[in-house]
Write a protein that holds these residues in place. Structure first.
Motif, mmCIF file in Angstrom:
data_model
loop_
_atom_site.group_PDB
_atom_site.id
_atom_site.type_symbol
_atom_site.label_atom_id
_atom_site.label_comp_id
_atom_site.label_asym_id
_atom_site.label_seq_id
_atom_site.Cartn_x
_atom_site.Cartn_y
_atom_site.Cartn_z
ATOM 1 N N GLY A 131 22.230 16.599 46.952
ATOM 2 C CA GLY A 131 23.586 17.109 46.768
ATOM 3 C C GLY A 131 23.705 18.005 45.554
ATOM 4 N N VAL A 132 23.128 17.579 44.439
ATOM 5 C CA VAL A 132 23.181 18.374 43.209
ATOM 6 C C VAL A 132 22.407 19.674 43.386
ATOM 7 C CG1 VAL A 132 22.449 18.449 40.786
ATOM 8 C CG2 VAL A 132 23.562 16.399 41.695
ATOM 9 N N PHE A 138 24.636 27.054 45.005
ATOM 10 C CA PHE A 138 25.856 27.829 45.226
ATOM 11 C C PHE A 138 26.531 28.197 43.903
ATOM 12 C CE2 PHE A 138 25.261 26.269 49.512
ATOM 13 C CZ PHE A 138 25.726 27.333 50.286
ATOM 14 N N LEU A 139 26.434 27.335 42.885
ATOM 15 C CA LEU A 139 26.984 27.676 41.583
ATOM 16 C C LEU A 139 26.207 28.819 40.935
ATOM 17 C CD1 LEU A 139 27.866 24.213 39.988
ATOM 18 C CD2 LEU A 139 29.440 25.973 40.815
ATOM 19 N N VAL A 144 26.307 34.632 39.271
ATOM 20 C CA VAL A 144 25.861 36.016 39.451
ATOM 21 C C VAL A 144 27.020 36.898 39.913
ATOM 22 C CG1 VAL A 144 24.318 37.530 40.764
ATOM 23 C CG2 VAL A 144 23.482 35.327 39.928
ATOM 24 N N ILE A 145 27.837 36.386 40.832
ATOM 25 C CA ILE A 145 28.981 37.153 41.331
ATOM 26 C C ILE A 145 29.958 37.469 40.206
ATOM 27 C CG2 ILE A 145 31.023 37.019 42.825
ATOM 28 C CD1 ILE A 145 29.324 35.418 44.792
ATOM 29 N N ALA A 185 22.022 33.683 50.329
ATOM 30 C CA ALA A 185 20.787 33.347 49.612
ATOM 31 C C ALA A 185 20.804 31.889 49.168
ATOM 32 C CB ALA A 185 20.609 34.275 48.412
ATOM 33 N N SER A 186 21.986 31.423 48.729
ATOM 34 C CA SER A 186 22.115 30.005 48.360
ATOM 35 C C SER A 186 21.902 29.120 49.580
ATOM 36 C CB SER A 186 23.503 29.751 47.765
ATOM 37 O OG SER A 186 23.680 30.480 46.577
ATOM 38 N N SER A 187 22.471 29.528 50.700
ATOM 39 C CA SER A 187 22.282 28.777 51.941
ATOM 40 C C SER A 187 20.822 28.809 52.372
ATOM 41 C CB SER A 187 23.179 29.364 53.040
ATOM 42 O OG SER A 187 23.157 28.563 54.198
ATOM 43 N N GLY A 188 20.148 29.942 52.080
ATOM 44 C CA GLY A 188 18.717 30.029 52.386
ATOM 45 C C GLY A 188 17.909 29.048 51.561
#
Length: 373
Positions: A131-132, A138-139, A144-145, A185-188
């Motif tokens: 989970g972490v 995603f964080l 970056v965003i 990319a996070s989902s990847g």
């Protein structure tokens, strides 16, 4: 003791974490409409990642003489390239993954009380780490965003497009698209958890088999356990054939991300940007660990099967049963681990340590080449 999380919920969490990559295959019983929708979503996600990867490649060429911008752009491009490659691999291996994940979900649904207790124990043991890790991925993209908030950048990346970006609504669309691909990319990176879930499921199955072997009394019960061991090894072979290409893609892209992303840590720039790319580098470094750790546990559990079988009173069995026991011990010592010919002999924590050492060595060589102290 609180209520334990059901294995089905852990599977659902993993499915949601990789939703932006469409890497979790549809059910073998999916309707034509569901398959069509899945294919449309996959194609959309794939085109979306390519639409940012190409401008990032152009930026790499444009800023090839600017080490800091180059390092940042290469590290971000490697993340986008990784999710693109992983999506292609999962697409090519869709039929095989479909059977593997369907079998896992089906086993969880029809598990006995004892089997469910073991599965729930594994979920409890690794739920926080998984989970972490997903939250961290995603964080990292969110940080970056938000780059334009604390830098002179207009967009999250330095991608170069063949048209002007000064006017609305195109400017907002590009910002939104780069942000979306960042979350892709996070989902990847969540695909690593998807594979880890499969490997931990296999470890639980081997543990359950060990419990059955300890309780086996008659030759027929022992033969049933031996047949199940052969089935699990066959299942593991299918996993190996699917996963090795994902491991190769992850190892290559994370090495590049760690090397070039580290340039921004040692560069003369604001502390907040150094912290940002320290997060990026750490995320890339920990990603390969998500394959090595469960694989190491799986190998150790399979070795325990050989020890359990050896401790059975084989000396009181007939010649045929002794031969079957001997062959089972041999199989437990020859588990087909994840390996890549000429690159990686065996995926393990030891190999992960070598991966980190090699990445640091390459970074030091690059740092010297560009003249940084």
């Amino acid at each position: 003791m609180g209520k334990r999380i059901a294995p089905e919920r852990a599977i659902l969490f993993t499915k949601l974490s990789v939703a932006l990559t469409c890497s979790w295959p549809p059910s073998p019983f999916a309707t034509e409409t569901q398959l069509f929708l899945f294919n449309v979503l996959w194609c959309t996600a794939f085109v979306s990642s390519i639409a940012l990867l190409l401008p990032l490649m152009a930026a790499i060429y444009e800023y090839r003489t600017h080490p800091i911008v180059l390092g940042k752009t290469v590290s971000l491009a490697s993340a986008v390239a990784q999710v693109t490659i992983k999506m292609m691999i999962c697409r090519f291996q869709q039929k095989r993954f479909q059977l593997l994940y369907f079998e896992m979900e089906n086993f969880c649904k029809r598990a006995t009380k004892t089997e469910r207790m073991v599965l729930e124990r594994y979920v409890e043991k690794y739920k926080y780490f998984h989970g972490v890790y997903i939250l961290w991925c995603f964080l990292t993209t969110a940080f970056v965003i938000c780059g334009p908030l604390y830098s002179s950048q207009t967009f999250p990346t330095d991608a170069i497009y063949p048209f002007s970006l000064k006017y609305q609504p195109l400017k907002s669309l590009i910002f939104f698209h780069q942000s979306l691909v960042g979350f892709q990319a996070s989902s990847g990176m969540g695909i690593d958890i998807q594979v880890a879930l499969l490997l931990r499921y296999m470890t639980a199955r081997f543990e359950l088999l060990g419990m059955q072997l300890r309780n086996a009394r008659s030759n027929s019960e022992l033969n049933a356990c031996i047949r199940k061991h052969i089935e699990l090894l066959r299942y593991m072979k299918e996993i190996r054939l699917c996963v090795k290409y994902l491991v190769l893609a992850t190892m290559a892209t994370t090495t590049i991300a760690v090397i070039f992303g580290s340039l921004n840590i040692i560069a003369n720039q604001p502390l907040i940007l150094k912290a940002l790319y320290a997060i990026v580098v750490f995320s890339a470094a920990i990603e390969f660990f998500m394959y090595a750790w469960p694989t190491e546990n799986l190998m150790n559990m399979n070795m325990k099967i050989g020890s359990i079988v050896y401790n059975i009173d084989w000396y009181n069995r007939n010649i045929r049963m002794q031969r079957n026991i001997f062959l089972t011990i041999l199989r437990s010592q020859r588990l087909e681990t994840i390996r890549i010919s000429g690159i990686m002999t065996k995926l393990s924590l030891s190999h992960y340590a070598k991966f980190l050492y090699a990445s640091i060595s390459y970074f030091n060589a690059l740092r010297i080449m560009i003249g940084n102290p």
